[in-house]
Design a protein around this motif. Structure first.
Motif, PDB file in Angstrom:
ATOM      1  N   MET A 291     -25.714  -4.720 -18.890  1.00 40.35           N
ATOM      2  CA  MET A 291     -24.222  -3.889 -18.689  1.00 40.35           C
ATOM      3  C   MET A 291     -23.479  -4.125 -20.055  1.00 40.35           C
ATOM      4  SD  MET A 291     -23.953  -3.432 -14.565  1.00 40.35           S
ATOM      5  CE  MET A 291     -24.477  -3.681 -13.505  1.00 40.35           C
ATOM      6  N   PRO A 292     -23.049  -3.205 -20.513  1.00 43.16           N
ATOM      7  CA  PRO A 292     -21.788  -3.639 -21.848  1.00 43.16           C
ATOM      8  C   PRO A 292     -21.204  -4.514 -21.092  1.00 43.16           C
ATOM      9  CG  PRO A 292     -21.798  -0.763 -21.291  1.00 43.16           C
ATOM     10  CD  PRO A 292     -23.103  -1.531 -20.251  1.00 43.16           C
ATOM     11  N   PRO A 293     -20.612  -5.534 -21.976  1.00 45.55           N
ATOM     12  CA  PRO A 293     -19.655  -6.712 -21.506  1.00 45.55           C
ATOM     13  C   PRO A 293     -18.131  -6.116 -20.403  1.00 45.55           C
ATOM     14  CG  PRO A 293     -19.778  -6.415 -23.826  1.00 45.55           C
ATOM     15  CD  PRO A 293     -20.505  -5.091 -23.701  1.00 45.55           C
ATOM     16  N   LYS A 294     -17.720  -5.179 -20.424  1.00 46.91           N
ATOM     17  CA  LYS A 294     -16.913  -5.444 -19.110  1.00 46.91           C
ATOM     18  C   LYS A 294     -17.118  -4.509 -18.580  1.00 46.91           C
ATOM     19  CE  LYS A 294     -12.961  -5.195 -20.627  1.00 46.91           C
ATOM     20  NZ  LYS A 294     -11.869  -6.456 -21.001  1.00 46.91           N
ATOM     21  N   MET A 295     -18.586  -3.870 -18.413  1.00 49.65           N
ATOM     22  CA  MET A 295     -19.458  -3.114 -16.877  1.00 49.65           C
ATOM     23  C   MET A 295     -19.162  -4.152 -16.454  1.00 49.65           C
ATOM     24  SD  MET A 295     -22.377  -0.876 -16.587  1.00 49.65           S
ATOM     25  CE  MET A 295     -21.444   0.849 -17.448  1.00 49.65           C
ATOM     26  N   ARG A 296     -20.259  -4.929 -16.901  1.00 46.72           N
ATOM     27  CA  ARG A 296     -20.565  -6.563 -16.369  1.00 46.72           C
ATOM     28  C   ARG A 296     -19.679  -7.345 -16.161  1.00 46.72           C
ATOM     29  NH1 ARG A 296     -23.124  -8.039 -20.542  1.00 46.72           N
ATOM     30  NH2 ARG A 296     -21.893  -9.145 -21.492  1.00 46.72           N
ATOM     31  N   GLU A 297     -18.732  -7.735 -16.630  1.00 48.91           N
ATOM     32  CA  GLU A 297     -17.581  -8.301 -15.940  1.00 48.91           C
ATOM     33  C   GLU A 297     -16.654  -7.950 -14.685  1.00 48.91           C
ATOM     34  OE1 GLU A 297     -14.041  -8.861 -18.532  1.00 48.91           O
ATOM     35  OE2 GLU A 297     -13.424 -10.395 -17.923  1.00 48.91           O
ATOM     36  N   ILE A 298     -16.348  -6.455 -14.612  1.00 50.98           N
ATOM     37  CA  ILE A 298     -16.298  -5.534 -13.708  1.00 50.98           C
ATOM     38  C   ILE A 298     -17.097  -5.799 -12.580  1.00 50.98           C
ATOM     39  CG2 ILE A 298     -14.852  -3.989 -12.606  1.00 50.98           C
ATOM     40  CD1 ILE A 298     -13.758  -3.104 -14.880  1.00 50.98           C
ATOM     41  N   TYR A 299     -18.831  -5.752 -12.433  1.00 51.35           N
ATOM     42  CA  TYR A 299     -19.132  -5.571 -11.690  1.00 51.35           C
ATOM     43  C   TYR A 299     -19.274  -7.187 -11.280  1.00 51.35           C
ATOM     44  CZ  TYR A 299     -23.586  -5.528  -9.738  1.00 51.35           C
ATOM     45  OH  TYR A 299     -24.961  -5.727  -8.662  1.00 51.35           O
ATOM     46  N   ILE A 300     -19.512  -8.352 -12.073  1.00 55.52           N
ATOM     47  CA  ILE A 300     -19.525  -9.584 -10.784  1.00 55.52           C
ATOM     48  C   ILE A 300     -18.301 -10.242 -10.746  1.00 55.52           C
ATOM     49  CG2 ILE A 300     -19.440 -11.248 -12.068  1.00 55.52           C
ATOM     50  CD1 ILE A 300     -21.420 -10.960 -14.424  1.00 55.52           C
ATOM     51  N   LEU A 301     -16.934  -9.256 -11.281  1.00 56.21           N
ATOM     52  CA  LEU A 301     -15.540  -9.764 -10.505  1.00 56.21           C
ATOM     53  C   LEU A 301     -15.981  -9.076  -8.987  1.00 56.21           C
ATOM     54  CD1 LEU A 301     -12.692  -9.511 -13.409  1.00 56.21           C
ATOM     55  CD2 LEU A 301     -13.641 -11.960 -12.072  1.00 56.21           C
ATOM     56  N   LYS A 302     -16.650  -7.712  -9.033  1.00 56.44           N
ATOM     57  CA  LYS A 302     -16.499  -7.383  -7.624  1.00 56.44           C
ATOM     58  C   LYS A 302     -17.537  -7.424  -5.901  1.00 56.44           C
ATOM     59  CE  LYS A 302     -15.325  -3.888  -5.265  1.00 56.44           C
ATOM     60  NZ  LYS A 302     -13.880  -3.353  -4.617  1.00 56.44           N
ATOM     61  N   ARG A 303     -18.865  -7.646  -6.920  1.00 55.33           N
ATOM     62  CA  ARG A 303     -20.023  -8.574  -6.015  1.00 55.33           C
ATOM     63  C   ARG A 303     -20.247  -9.685  -6.219  1.00 55.33           C
ATOM     64  NH1 ARG A 303     -19.290  -3.475  -4.202  1.00 55.33           N
ATOM     65  NH2 ARG A 303     -20.146  -1.907  -5.768  1.00 55.33           N
ATOM     66  N   LYS A 304     -19.659  -9.906  -7.002  1.00 61.54           N
ATOM     67  CA  LYS A 304     -20.119 -12.252  -6.273  1.00 61.54           C
ATOM     68  C   LYS A 304     -18.748 -12.481  -6.551  1.00 61.54           C
ATOM     69  CE  LYS A 304     -24.276 -11.866  -9.818  1.00 61.54           C
ATOM     70  NZ  LYS A 304     -24.957 -12.717 -10.120  1.00 61.54           N
ATOM     71  N   ASN A 305     -17.608 -11.903  -7.035  1.00 64.45           N
ATOM     72  CA  ASN A 305     -16.568 -12.773  -6.351  1.00 64.45           C
ATOM     73  C   ASN A 305     -15.720 -12.568  -6.097  1.00 64.45           C
ATOM     74  OD1 ASN A 305     -17.101 -14.348  -8.832  1.00 64.45           O
ATOM     75  ND2 ASN A 305     -15.303 -14.010 -10.570  1.00 64.45           N
ATOM     76  N   TYR A 306     -15.979 -10.845  -4.752  1.00 64.55           N
ATOM     77  CA  TYR A 306     -15.332 -10.145  -4.409  1.00 64.55           C
ATOM     78  C   TYR A 306     -14.317  -9.924  -3.888  1.00 64.55           C
ATOM     79  CZ  TYR A 306     -19.504 -12.262  -1.964  1.00 64.55           C
ATOM     80  OH  TYR A 306     -21.202 -12.653  -1.371  1.00 64.55           O
ATOM     81  N   LEU A 307     -13.761  -9.000  -5.225  1.00 63.63           N
ATOM     82  CA  LEU A 307     -12.288  -8.872  -5.830  1.00 63.63           C
ATOM     83  C   LEU A 307     -12.563  -7.989  -5.504  1.00 63.63           C
ATOM     84  CD1 LEU A 307     -11.219 -11.049  -8.925  1.00 63.63           C
ATOM     85  CD2 LEU A 307     -11.222 -11.701  -6.797  1.00 63.63           C
ATOM     86  N   SER A 308     -10.772  -6.921  -4.536  1.00 61.61           N
ATOM     87  CA  SER A 308     -10.749  -5.641  -4.675  1.00 61.61           C
ATOM     88  C   SER A 308     -10.841  -5.359  -6.115  1.00 61.61           C
ATOM     89  CB  SER A 308      -9.355  -5.797  -4.192  1.00 61.61           C
ATOM     90  OG  SER A 308      -8.349  -5.850  -4.956  1.00 61.61           O
ATOM     91  N   THR A 309     -10.255  -4.166  -5.833  1.00 59.59           N
ATOM     92  CA  THR A 309     -10.166  -3.010  -7.467  1.00 59.59           C
ATOM     93  C   THR A 309      -9.146  -3.547  -8.191  1.00 59.59           C
ATOM     94  OG1 THR A 309     -11.752  -1.532  -6.413  1.00 59.59           O
ATOM     95  CG2 THR A 309     -10.473  -0.761  -8.076  1.00 59.59           C
ATOM     96  N   LYS A 310      -8.405  -3.286  -6.870  1.00 63.63           N
ATOM     97  CA  LYS A 310      -7.090  -3.454  -7.301  1.00 63.63           C
ATOM     98  C   LYS A 310      -6.739  -4.737  -8.024  1.00 63.63           C
ATOM     99  CE  LYS A 310      -2.137  -3.643  -5.652  1.00 63.63           C
ATOM    100  NZ  LYS A 310      -1.309  -2.873  -4.332  1.00 63.63           N
ATOM    101  N   GLU A 311      -7.326  -5.767  -7.437  1.00 66.83           N
ATOM    102  CA  GLU A 311      -7.209  -7.484  -8.002  1.00 66.83           C
ATOM    103  C   GLU A 311      -7.713  -7.771  -9.254  1.00 66.83           C
ATOM    104  OE1 GLU A 311      -9.164  -8.932  -5.039  1.00 66.83           O
ATOM    105  OE2 GLU A 311      -7.441 -10.254  -4.207  1.00 66.83           O
ATOM    106  N   ILE A 312      -9.114  -6.859  -9.739  1.00 63.86           N
ATOM    107  CA  ILE A 312      -9.830  -6.658 -11.044  1.00 63.86           C
ATOM    108  C   ILE A 312      -8.990  -6.095 -12.091  1.00 63.86           C
ATOM    109  CG2 ILE A 312     -11.610  -5.514 -11.917  1.00 63.86           C
ATOM    110  CD1 ILE A 312     -13.190  -6.189  -9.358  1.00 63.86           C
ATOM    111  N   ALA A 313      -8.076  -4.504 -11.996  1.00 66.38           N
ATOM    112  CA  ALA A 313      -7.201  -4.290 -12.612  1.00 66.38           C
ATOM    113  C   ALA A 313      -5.830  -4.904 -12.868  1.00 66.38           C
ATOM    114  CB  ALA A 313      -6.633  -2.796 -11.534  1.00 66.38           C
ATOM    115  N   LEU A 314      -5.299  -5.819 -12.476  1.00 60.67           N
ATOM    116  CA  LEU A 314      -4.768  -6.635 -12.575  1.00 60.67           C
ATOM    117  C   LEU A 314      -4.791  -8.291 -13.143  1.00 60.67           C
ATOM    118  CD1 LEU A 314      -2.440  -7.582  -8.947  1.00 60.67           C
ATOM    119  CD2 LEU A 314      -1.729  -6.418 -10.951  1.00 60.67           C
TER     120      LEU A 314
END
Length: 192
Positions: free
Chosen positions: A133-156
């Protein structure tokens, strides 16, 4: 101090953060059977259900000092179990797809050693697709699916809009759906 079974989940998590083994024991006693029944209803396999619940509690114990919940403990545990279940479904879906494609000979009733080798190959395939995956997409995916962060938490955390996070997550799931097949598509539809 009150009996541990009289404490709220929030109080137990605070004690767990301080390495209080009695708090972990109470959390385990409070949720073990419920999580097992939930996993069993989804998997219809006693051993897999036990393994999933054991993995979740092992993770909880190993990361006890780092746990800072933004949701209830029960919601967190159920979501963790659900993610483990979908990992199992993903693995089974990929094995089935390989078997049906005829590209690789896979005997689904093979001995355990062969299964472990295939499981490692499948895990590697999933990791490769995430890495592709492109770097930013991969980072967001990992934060969501593996670190269980919400969309809002990732955005912040990343300093981007929630819309950007949502768009990247949709693209990541589309990427996995195309590369890994139907099970990844179901995860995307359910938006867990």
């Amino acid at each position: 101090m009150a009996k541990y079974n009289d404490l709220t989940d929030s109080e137990l998590i605070l004690l767990l953060n301080e390495d209080n083994n009695a708090a972990f024991k109470e959390i385990y006693l409070r949720y073990d059977k419920l999580l097992y029944l939930y996993a069993y209803k989804k998997l219809r396999n006693k051993e897999e259900a036990k393994d999933v619940v054991q993995d979740v509690f092992t993770w909880l114990l190993n990361h006890r000092q780092d746990i800072h919940l933004k949701v209830s403990l029960s919601a967190y545990l159920y979501k963790a179990v659900l993610h483990k279940i979908f990992d199992i479904f993903k693995h089974k879906g990929i094995i089935k797809r390989y078997a049906e494609s005829g590209e690789h000979y896979i005997e689904l009733e093979s001995v355990e050693t062969d299964y472990l080798i295939r499981e490692k190959d499948i895990s590697s395939l999933i990791a490769q697709e995430i890495a592709a995956m492109p770097p930013k997409m991969r980072e967001i995916y990992i934060l969501k699916r593996k670190n269980y962060l919400s969309t809002k938490e990732i955005a912040l955390q990343l300093g981007v809009s929630e819309h950007t996070v949502s768009t990247q997550l949709k693209r990541a799931m589309k990427h996995l759906r195309i590369k890994l097949g139907l099970v990844a598509y179901l995860l995307w539809i359910l938006k867990i």
